[in-house]
Design a protein around this motif. Structure first.
Motif, PDB file in Angstrom:
ATOM      1  N   GLY A   1      43.378   1.239  -1.681  1.00 34.50           N
ATOM      2  CA  GLY A   1      42.209   1.221  -0.798  1.00 34.50           C
ATOM      3  C   GLY A   1      41.972  -0.064  -0.017  1.00 34.50           C
ATOM      4  N   ILE A   2      40.708  -0.471   0.017  1.00 35.31           N
ATOM      5  CA  ILE A   2      40.287  -1.612   0.835  1.00 35.31           C
ATOM      6  C   ILE A   2      40.994  -2.897   0.382  1.00 35.31           C
ATOM      7  CG2 ILE A   2      38.293  -3.009   1.539  1.00 35.31           C
ATOM      8  CD1 ILE A   2      36.532  -0.472   1.069  1.00 35.31           C
ATOM      9  N   GLY A   3      41.088  -3.104  -0.925  1.00 35.93           N
ATOM     10  CA  GLY A   3      41.711  -4.323  -1.450  1.00 35.93           C
ATOM     11  C   GLY A   3      43.173  -4.438  -1.045  1.00 35.93           C
ATOM     12  N   LYS A   4      43.885  -3.321  -1.095  1.00 34.05           N
ATOM     13  CA  LYS A   4      45.305  -3.310  -0.720  1.00 34.05           C
ATOM     14  C   LYS A   4      45.458  -3.662   0.762  1.00 34.05           C
ATOM     15  CE  LYS A   4      49.235  -0.175  -1.288  1.00 34.05           C
ATOM     16  NZ  LYS A   4      49.601   1.158  -1.785  1.00 34.05           N
ATOM     17  N   ASP A   5      44.600  -3.091   1.608  1.00 42.06           N
ATOM     18  CA  ASP A   5      44.699  -3.378   3.045  1.00 42.06           C
ATOM     19  C   ASP A   5      44.214  -4.789   3.384  1.00 42.06           C
ATOM     20  OD1 ASP A   5      46.046  -1.233   4.264  1.00 42.06           O
ATOM     21  OD2 ASP A   5      44.307   0.052   3.932  1.00 42.06           O
ATOM     22  N   ILE A   6      43.287  -5.310   2.600  1.00 45.74           N
ATOM     23  CA  ILE A   6      42.877  -6.709   2.799  1.00 45.74           C
ATOM     24  C   ILE A   6      44.062  -7.619   2.481  1.00 45.74           C
ATOM     25  CG2 ILE A   6      41.494  -8.571   1.753  1.00 45.74           C
ATOM     26  CD1 ILE A   6      39.087  -6.707   1.790  1.00 45.74           C
ATOM     27  N   ALA A   7      44.770  -7.313   1.387  1.00 44.50           N
ATOM     28  CA  ALA A   7      45.945  -8.126   1.013  1.00 44.50           C
ATOM     29  C   ALA A   7      46.985  -8.076   2.137  1.00 44.50           C
ATOM     30  CB  ALA A   7      46.532  -7.621  -0.296  1.00 44.50           C
ATOM     31  N   ARG A   8      47.231  -6.886   2.673  1.00 44.21           N
ATOM     32  CA  ARG A   8      48.211  -6.751   3.774  1.00 44.21           C
ATOM     33  C   ARG A   8      47.786  -7.581   4.981  1.00 44.21           C
ATOM     34  NH1 ARG A   8      48.596  -0.380   2.802  1.00 44.21           N
ATOM     35  NH2 ARG A   8      50.653  -0.250   1.863  1.00 44.21           N
TER      36      ARG A   8
ATOM     37  N   VAL B   1      48.563 -15.918   4.630  1.00 43.57           N
ATOM     38  CA  VAL B   1      47.806 -16.357   3.452  1.00 43.57           C
ATOM     39  C   VAL B   1      48.557 -15.891   2.193  1.00 43.57           C
ATOM     40  CG1 VAL B   1      45.615 -16.111   2.201  1.00 43.57           C
ATOM     41  CG2 VAL B   1      45.612 -16.226   4.711  1.00 43.57           C
ATOM     42  N   ASP B   2      48.882 -16.833   1.291  1.00 40.00           N
ATOM     43  CA  ASP B   2      49.518 -16.468   0.013  1.00 40.00           C
ATOM     44  C   ASP B   2      48.519 -15.688  -0.844  1.00 40.00           C
ATOM     45  OD1 ASP B   2      51.876 -17.727   0.691  1.00 40.00           O
ATOM     46  OD2 ASP B   2      51.260 -19.651  -0.184  1.00 40.00           O
ATOM     47  N   LEU B   3      49.073 -14.888  -1.770  1.00 37.96           N
ATOM     48  CA  LEU B   3      48.197 -13.934  -2.455  1.00 37.96           C
ATOM     49  C   LEU B   3      48.343 -13.934  -3.980  1.00 37.96           C
ATOM     50  CD1 LEU B   3      48.941 -10.928  -0.078  1.00 37.96           C
ATOM     51  CD2 LEU B   3      46.720 -12.087  -0.263  1.00 37.96           C
ATOM     52  N   VAL B   4      47.222 -13.716  -4.662  1.00 40.88           N
ATOM     53  CA  VAL B   4      47.225 -13.346  -6.075  1.00 40.88           C
ATOM     54  C   VAL B   4      46.605 -11.957  -6.119  1.00 40.88           C
ATOM     55  CG1 VAL B   4      46.432 -13.883  -8.398  1.00 40.88           C
ATOM     56  CG2 VAL B   4      46.853 -15.751  -6.773  1.00 40.88           C
TER      57      VAL B   4
ATOM     58  N   ARG C   1      46.645  -1.521 -12.490  1.00 40.75           N
ATOM     59  CA  ARG C   1      47.942  -0.835 -12.315  1.00 40.75           C
ATOM     60  C   ARG C   1      49.022  -1.794 -11.824  1.00 40.75           C
ATOM     61  NH1 ARG C   1      45.746   3.961  -8.698  1.00 40.75           N
ATOM     62  NH2 ARG C   1      44.175   2.376  -8.324  1.00 40.75           N
ATOM     63  N   GLU C   2      49.809  -2.270 -12.792  1.00 39.89           N
ATOM     64  CA  GLU C   2      50.829  -3.282 -12.483  1.00 39.89           C
ATOM     65  C   GLU C   2      51.862  -2.753 -11.485  1.00 39.89           C
ATOM     66  OE1 GLU C   2      52.748  -4.839 -15.950  1.00 39.89           O
ATOM     67  OE2 GLU C   2      53.664  -6.494 -14.813  1.00 39.89           O
ATOM     68  N   ASN C   3      52.274  -1.487 -11.657  1.00 41.44           N
ATOM     69  CA  ASN C   3      53.316  -0.933 -10.767  1.00 41.44           C
ATOM     70  C   ASN C   3      52.883  -0.941  -9.307  1.00 41.44           C
ATOM     71  OD1 ASN C   3      55.117  -0.567 -12.723  1.00 41.44           O
ATOM     72  ND2 ASN C   3      54.755   1.643 -13.011  1.00 41.44           N
ATOM     73  N   ALA C   4      51.624  -0.574  -9.077  1.00 39.94           N
ATOM     74  CA  ALA C   4      51.111  -0.550  -7.699  1.00 39.94           C
ATOM     75  C   ALA C   4      51.076  -1.968  -7.129  1.00 39.94           C
ATOM     76  CB  ALA C   4      49.719   0.073  -7.671  1.00 39.94           C
ATOM     77  N   LEU C   5      50.736  -2.942  -7.968  1.00 46.06           N
ATOM     78  CA  LEU C   5      50.697  -4.337  -7.502  1.00 46.06           C
ATOM     79  C   LEU C   5      52.109  -4.836  -7.200  1.00 46.06           C
ATOM     80  CD1 LEU C   5      48.047  -5.943  -9.925  1.00 46.06           C
ATOM     81  CD2 LEU C   5      47.687  -5.040  -7.633  1.00 46.06           C
ATOM     82  N   LEU C   6      53.081  -4.437  -8.064  1.00 46.86           N
ATOM     83  CA  LEU C   6      54.470  -4.867  -7.848  1.00 46.86           C
ATOM     84  C   LEU C   6      55.034  -4.269  -6.556  1.00 46.86           C
ATOM     85  CD1 LEU C   6      55.793  -4.740 -11.524  1.00 46.86           C
ATOM     86  CD2 LEU C   6      55.545  -6.780 -10.072  1.00 46.86           C
ATOM     87  N   GLU C   7      54.664  -3.014  -6.301  1.00 48.81           N
ATOM     88  CA  GLU C   7      55.101  -2.363  -5.041  1.00 48.81           C
ATOM     89  C   GLU C   7      54.585  -3.135  -3.829  1.00 48.81           C
ATOM     90  OE1 GLU C   7      54.113   1.808  -4.281  1.00 48.81           O
ATOM     91  OE2 GLU C   7      55.162   2.268  -6.156  1.00 48.81           O
TER      92      GLU C   7
ATOM     93  N   LEU D   1      55.225  -7.293   0.635  1.00 50.13           N
ATOM     94  CA  LEU D   1      54.701  -8.489   1.326  1.00 50.13           C
ATOM     95  C   LEU D   1      55.482  -9.767   1.039  1.00 50.13           C
ATOM     96  CD1 LEU D   1      50.876  -7.845   0.708  1.00 50.13           C
ATOM     97  CD2 LEU D   1      52.247  -7.180   2.701  1.00 50.13           C
ATOM     98  N   ASP D   2      56.402  -9.698   0.058  1.00 52.58           N
ATOM     99  CA  ASP D   2      57.136 -10.881  -0.403  1.00 52.58           C
ATOM    100  C   ASP D   2      57.867 -11.640   0.698  1.00 52.58           C
ATOM    101  OD1 ASP D   2      56.861 -11.869  -2.876  1.00 52.58           O
ATOM    102  OD2 ASP D   2      58.429 -10.664  -3.811  1.00 52.58           O
ATOM    103  N   SER D   3      58.363 -10.925   1.709  1.00 51.50           N
ATOM    104  CA  SER D   3      59.143 -11.613   2.748  1.00 51.50           C
ATOM    105  C   SER D   3      58.223 -12.437   3.666  1.00 51.50           C
ATOM    106  CB  SER D   3      59.920 -10.586   3.576  1.00 51.50           C
ATOM    107  OG  SER D   3      59.004  -9.719   4.186  1.00 51.50           O
TER     108      SER D   3
END
Ligand SMILES: NC(=O)c1ccc[n+]([C@@H]2O[C@H](COP(=O)([O-])OP(=O)(O)OC[C@H]3O[C@@H](n4cnc5c(N)ncnc54)[C@H](OP(=O)(O)O)[C@@H]3O)[C@@H](O)[C@H]2O)c1
Length: 253
Positions: A11-18, A25-28, A33-39, A44-46
């Motif tokens: 949702g909103i948090g995922k799109d804010i991170a993007r 901006v680097d991110l924590v 849900r660890e899998n969703a965070l790893l995805e 965004l890693d690059s």
């Protein structure tokens, strides 16, 4: 800059991170849900440095330790939260206490501990607390959720005033969206009858306004109009309107 985003798994948090990643901006990323965070990290890693931190924010001891663990963060996005619908005498006490833990207690702990850290490090910093249009009035048939978001809005406004009065370089923004297309509905057991805004749009607006140091951000004309006209309607009438709207949301689910 570095941001810690709670509720970054959807949702909103995922799109804010993007969107923050697109601004270098680097991110924590924090959520259960660890899998969703790893995805998301993989996506965004690059672009930026991404740290994944799986955490149930109901664990307040762990939540308290986040500010000292990530003491180089300059942006806190306090976004994780959820709702529930139904009459207060019938809804689940356990789910409501969890809601109070996440929407209120964890939000409060992160807000306070990160602010303490920002002041100690004497740095320019930003906080975005995610409330809702629900924050502006009582919400029959979604009573706990509406009350929890009123807490977020009022705490944000009061603390922002204190910080400004002390001329500290820390800026607080409170995001108050109406219906947004996310997993919120599924978790809250409702179906919106109003047109939903995309979480991508809401995320961009929220971050742009946060960097412009705006205190309250209400996405969309309808949301702003609703809050403007509400001041001319009695609280009793507002309760009736909200209750009817909730009946529609719950009824069609
Ligand atoms: N969608 C709307 O219409 C709307 C409108 C106004 C305000 N809001 C607010 O916007 C915020 C984001 O919601 P959303 O719409 O994006 O819904 P969402 O897609 O359901 O996202 C909620 C996020 O909160 C996280 N979360 C929930 N419980 C958690 C816990 N115990 N510990 C850690 N993370 C937790 C979830 O991650 P995990 O499940 O992986 O833990 C998820 O990432 C919420 O505060 C919500 O109240 C939403």
């Amino acid at each position: 800059m570095k941001a810690l985003v709670t509720g970054a798994s959807s949702g909103i948090g995922k799109d804010i991170a993007r969107y923050l990643a697109s601004k270098n901006v680097d991110l924590v990323l924090v959520a259960r849900r660890e899998n969703a965070l790893l995805e998301l990290k993989q996506e965004l890693d690059s672009k930026v440095n991404v740290t994944v931190y799986p955490c149930d924010l109901k664990d307040l001891e762990k939540t308290k330790s986040l500010a000292s663990t990530f003491n180089d963060v300059d942006i806190l996005i306090n976004n994780a939260g959820f709702g529930d619908a139904g009459e207060f005498i019938n809804t689940s006490l356990e789910k409501e206490l969890d809601m109070v833990d996440v929407n209120i207690k964890a939000m409060h702990v992160l807000f306070k501990t990160f602010l303490e850290q920002f002041v100690k490090n004497n740095k320019t910093a930003y906080v975005l607390n995610v409330a809702s249009l629900a924050a502006f009035q009582a919400g029959p048939k979604m009573a706990t959720y509406y009350a929890s978001k009123a807490y977020v809005l009022h705490l944000s406004e009061a603390v922002a005033y204190e910080l400004k009065k002390r001329k500290l370089p820390i800026h607080v923004t409170c995001l108050c969206p109406g219906p947004v297309a996310t997993e919120f509905n599924k978790v809250a057991n409702v179906k919106f009858h109003l047109k939903e805004i995309s979480s991508k749009k809401v995320a961009k607006l929220a971050i742009d306004k946060m960097f412009k140091k705006k205190l309250i951000v209400i996405p969309g004309f309808k949301g702003k109009a609703a809050i403007f006209f509400e001041r001319f309607v009695s609280r009793k009438m507002t309760n009736r309107i909200i209750c009817k709207a909730q009946d529609k949301k719950i009824g069609s689910n």
